[in-house]
Design a protein around this motif. Structure first.
Motif, PDB file in Angstrom:
ATOM      1  N   ILE A   1       0.853  -1.192   0.000  1.00  0.00           N
ATOM      2  CA  ILE A   1       0.000   0.000   0.000  1.00  0.00           C
ATOM      3  C   ILE A   1       0.888   1.241   0.000  1.00  0.00           C
ATOM      4  N   ARG A   2       0.805   2.040  -1.048  1.00  0.00           N
ATOM      5  CA  ARG A   2       1.664   3.216  -1.198  1.00  0.00           C
ATOM      6  C   ARG A   2       0.961   4.520  -0.836  1.00  0.00           C
ATOM      7  N   GLY A   3      -0.300   4.483  -0.586  1.00  0.00           N
ATOM      8  CA  GLY A   3      -1.021   5.672  -0.182  1.00  0.00           C
ATOM      9  C   GLY A   3      -2.444   5.299   0.183  1.00  0.00           C
ATOM     10  N   ALA A   4      -3.064   6.103   1.016  1.00  0.00           N
ATOM     11  CA  ALA A   4      -4.441   5.838   1.432  1.00  0.00           C
ATOM     12  C   ALA A   4      -5.078   7.146   1.862  1.00  0.00           C
ATOM     13  N   ASN A   5      -6.391   7.253   1.678  1.00  0.00           N
ATOM     14  CA  ASN A   5      -7.055   8.466   2.135  1.00  0.00           C
ATOM     15  C   ASN A   5      -7.449   8.331   3.606  1.00  0.00           C
ATOM     16  N   ASP A   6      -8.028   9.396   4.128  1.00  0.00           N
ATOM     17  CA  ASP A   6      -8.330   9.428   5.565  1.00  0.00           C
ATOM     18  C   ASP A   6      -9.364   8.375   5.957  1.00  0.00           C
ATOM     19  N   SER A   7     -10.346   8.141   5.082  1.00  0.00           N
ATOM     20  CA  SER A   7     -11.360   7.139   5.413  1.00  0.00           C
ATOM     21  C   SER A   7     -10.736   5.753   5.535  1.00  0.00           C
ATOM     22  N   ALA A   8      -9.818   5.426   4.632  1.00  0.00           N
ATOM     23  CA  ALA A   8      -9.155   4.117   4.695  1.00  0.00           C
ATOM     24  C   ALA A   8      -8.351   3.987   5.974  1.00  0.00           C
ATOM     25  N   GLU A   9      -7.635   5.054   6.342  1.00  0.00           N
ATOM     26  CA  GLU A   9      -6.830   5.007   7.569  1.00  0.00           C
ATOM     27  C   GLU A   9      -7.741   4.855   8.796  1.00  0.00           C
ATOM     28  N   ALA A  10      -8.868   5.533   8.778  1.00  0.00           N
ATOM     29  CA  ALA A  10      -9.774   5.449   9.922  1.00  0.00           C
ATOM     30  C   ALA A  10     -10.413   4.067  10.036  1.00  0.00           C
ATOM     31  N   LEU A  11     -10.718   3.448   8.890  1.00  0.00           N
ATOM     32  CA  LEU A  11     -11.367   2.135   8.901  1.00  0.00           C
ATOM     33  C   LEU A  11     -10.401   0.996   9.184  1.00  0.00           C
ATOM     34  N   TYR A  12      -9.182   1.106   8.639  1.00  0.00           N
ATOM     35  CA  TYR A  12      -8.274  -0.036   8.679  1.00  0.00           C
ATOM     36  C   TYR A  12      -6.982   0.224   9.443  1.00  0.00           C
ATOM     37  N   GLY A  13      -6.820   1.426  10.005  1.00  0.00           N
ATOM     38  CA  GLY A  13      -5.600   1.743  10.738  1.00  0.00           C
ATOM     39  C   GLY A  13      -4.519   2.273   9.815  1.00  0.00           C
ATOM     40  N   PRO A  14      -3.316   2.576  10.343  1.00  0.00           N
ATOM     41  CA  PRO A  14      -2.205   3.070   9.509  1.00  0.00           C
ATOM     42  C   PRO A  14      -1.880   2.082   8.398  1.00  0.00           C
TER      43      PRO A  14
END
Length: 593
Positions: free
Chosen positions: A106-119
């Protein structure tokens, strides 16, 4: 067989690959570590090939390096966490979205992804909280879609199940090609989580109470009044009252309008980038902030009108320790370390080198170590300090400490060095170093014109990913160093010091290495004062080759083993460091005639 690349003659198998990577890093600084990998690969090849042209070819890179510097400057002038178009694509999507490379990283993620799945940054997809069947399906899709850059994802959805609550997750795919030439797969999942970073901003903007702010977050995530009441331990009537207040304060009339407003907020760039990446930020989970604190910092006017930024902390009238700060971690120590310094009656004096903190830049034409020596002597004279024990962290400060001791032996009672010393530059010494240190040494000795680009790219990488991930990168998977970075107290001190070194961007780091004496080894061997090296016991012998050589060949050189420590020994073993400095002062006092 030689070919033309631009206006410069290059070797197909050597320079073309490196030059392509150079420009790729200029456009995408998060690929910084790739330069280290390819450079060391070429060094290894050159060491085994008879009559290698490696050195000659490296000297032909100046034109490309200059152009890459200009490109990097343009890119970083409006820097995003990811290449700008990709960052905008990810952040414009209210649902969870990730950018995954062909290797499933995973090279990048938006805020929703980080909130749902963690860092998520740099993690393999295997760490996503999906069932095995879903992960296998994702891997097959990635493999199929990355075989050809022209392949397009087929319409439809892939279903996986979360391992924590067995809830279904629908996943769709799309292609993305970066400016640096990489093909990534955009993976979107149905699911939305309110970004925590927005909470205080929205609370202030709309005048919400703390309770209303919590309800707003739950509403945005699709919770009903009944479920919010259960989560909050409140009555349905109380929650309805709070919801009506939220609608009124946000100028929305119903849940549909509110959700559109909430989703719109998540696409806005409302937060300073450093708060997103953690660049220079100190965790708020620690009980005591690290040193130096604002009241410990001072300014001194130097001859010629330059300004010296310096810190003093520890025992106010204690035995002086002249601290040559690190190029990464600055002049910072944990509160625990400073308490120990006070117990030992030690006063830490830490001048910031030019281009660090508020210290003025180097005058034109001056050698870096000569100016640092002059600034330090002027500071000690100003403070009325005749003699010190020298204290140095890794790499660059070892050079400055050594040069101060060589030039002013009458002011040095003893010296303490941490971990590895700067490489003396022979091929044998260089081959023993950790990957990044070897890379840096070879550039300094072979292609110094590239040093500024490396410093600039490294700082851009730091500012993109934040201090903690930056330090993890240079831990190079060493368990002891990763444990140190993951410890909030240790990391707080590291990040606090990084702020000093990053005050003028990459200039501090670049100037630490732009001017190297030719006879480092000889100067070190000429030092007569007592010297101790604190060495992490988790470092392999080959990585401390220089230290072991000195210990074996200099009667006044001794080592101290730091249990459970690696390269970041300063922050993993602060008590041992302070004890060693106190011992050096005690030994100096005992031998005084």
């Amino acid at each position: 067989m030689r070919a033309r690349h631009g206006l410069i003659s290059v070797n197909d198998n050597l320079e073309l690959d490196f030059i392509d990577r150079l420009y790729a890093v200029a456009m995408e600084p998060e690929r910084f570590s790739e330069l280290t990998e390819i450079w060391n690969e070429r060094l290894n090849r050159a060491a085994t090939e008879q009559g290698s042209e490696f050195g000659e070819q490296l000297r032909n890179l100046d034109g490309h390096i200059a152009r890459a510097e200009n490109l990097l400057t343009m890119v970083t002038s409006n820097q995003q966490l990811l290449p700008t178009p990709l960052n905008e694509k990810l952040q414009s999507e209210p649902h969870a979205m990730m950018a995954i490379d062909k290797d499933g990283i995973i090279r990048g993620a938006n805020d929703s992804a980080e909130a749902l799945y963690g860092p998520l940054e740099s993690k393999p997809i295997s760490e996503l909280p999906f069932d095995d069947s879903g992960l296998r399906a994702i891997r097959r899709t990635i493999a199929a879609l990355t075989r050809s850059a022209d392949a397009e994802p087929k319409p439809g959805l892939l279903q996986a199940f979360r391992t924590d609550d067995d809830s279904p997750v629908l996943i769709s795919f799309a292609h993305w090609q970066t400016a640096g030439g990489r093909f990534l797969l955009l993976v979107k999942t149905v699911g939305f989580a309110w970004p925590d970073k927005l909470t205080p901003l929205v609370q202030d903007a709309f005048g919400l109470t703390p309770a209303e702010t919590v309800v707003l977050k739950l509403l945005a995530e699709g919770q009903t009044v009944k479920s919010i009441a259960e989560i909050r331990g409140a009555t349905d009537a109380t929650v309805r009252t709070q919801v009506r207040a939220i609608y009124a304060k946000t100028s929305t009339r119903n849940q549909s309008e509110f959700l559109r407003m909430a989703l719109g907020l998540t696409t806005m760039d409302l937060v300073d980038r450093q708060s997103v990446t953690g660049a220079f930020s100190v965790p708020d989970t620690i009980d005591e902030s690290p040193f130096p604190r604002p009241e410990n910092r001072h300014l001194l006017t130097l001859p010629g009108g330059r300004i010296l930024d310096y810190a003093m902390y520890g025992a106010p009238d204690g035995k002086p320790v002249l601290f040559m700060h690190s190029e990464f971690f600055g002049d910072s120590m944990s509160a625990q370390a400073v308490r120990r310094a006070v117990e030992h009656n030690l006063l830490i004096i830490a001048p910031a080198r030019p281009h660090n903190g508020r210290t003025s830049p180097y005058p034109d034409g001056v050698k870096t170590y000569d100016q640092v020596n002059a600034d330090a002597v002027h500071l000690l004279d100003h403070l009325g300090v005749p003699e010190v024990v020298l204290f140095s962290q890794v790499m660059a400060p070892s050079l400055f400490t050594m040069m101060f001791a060589h030039k002013h032996p009458e002011r040095v009672k003893a010296a303490v060095f941490l971990a590895t010393l700067f490489p003396f530059g022979t091929k044998q010494e260089e081959a023993q170093l950790f990957s990044f240190h070897r890379y840096l040494s070879s550039i300094i000795h072979r292609t110094p014109s590239m040093l500024k680009f490396i410093a600039q790219a490294g700082m851009a990488y730091h500012n993109q990913v934040g201090s903690r991930r930056f330090f993890r990168t240079f831990a190079e998977k060493r368990p002891a160093d990763l444990d140190t970075v993951n410890d909030d107290v240790a990391y707080a001190a590291m990040a606090n010091g990084a702020r000093l070194c990053g005050a003028r961007g990459h200039e501090g780091y670049y100037n630490d290495y732009r001017c190297m004496p030719n006879d480092i080894g000889a100067k070190f061997m000429s030092l007569d004062m007592p010297i101790k090296a604190v060495i992490g016991d988790q470092l392999p012998e080959k990585s401390i080759f220089n230290l072991l050589y000195l210990i074996e060949n200099k009667e006044n050189y001794r080592s101290v083993s730091a249990p459970g420590s690696g390269q970041y020994v300063m922050f993993s073993n602060p008590i041992l460091i302070m004890d060693t400095l106190a011992e050096m002062w005690a030994e100096a006092a005992a031998t005084k005639i």
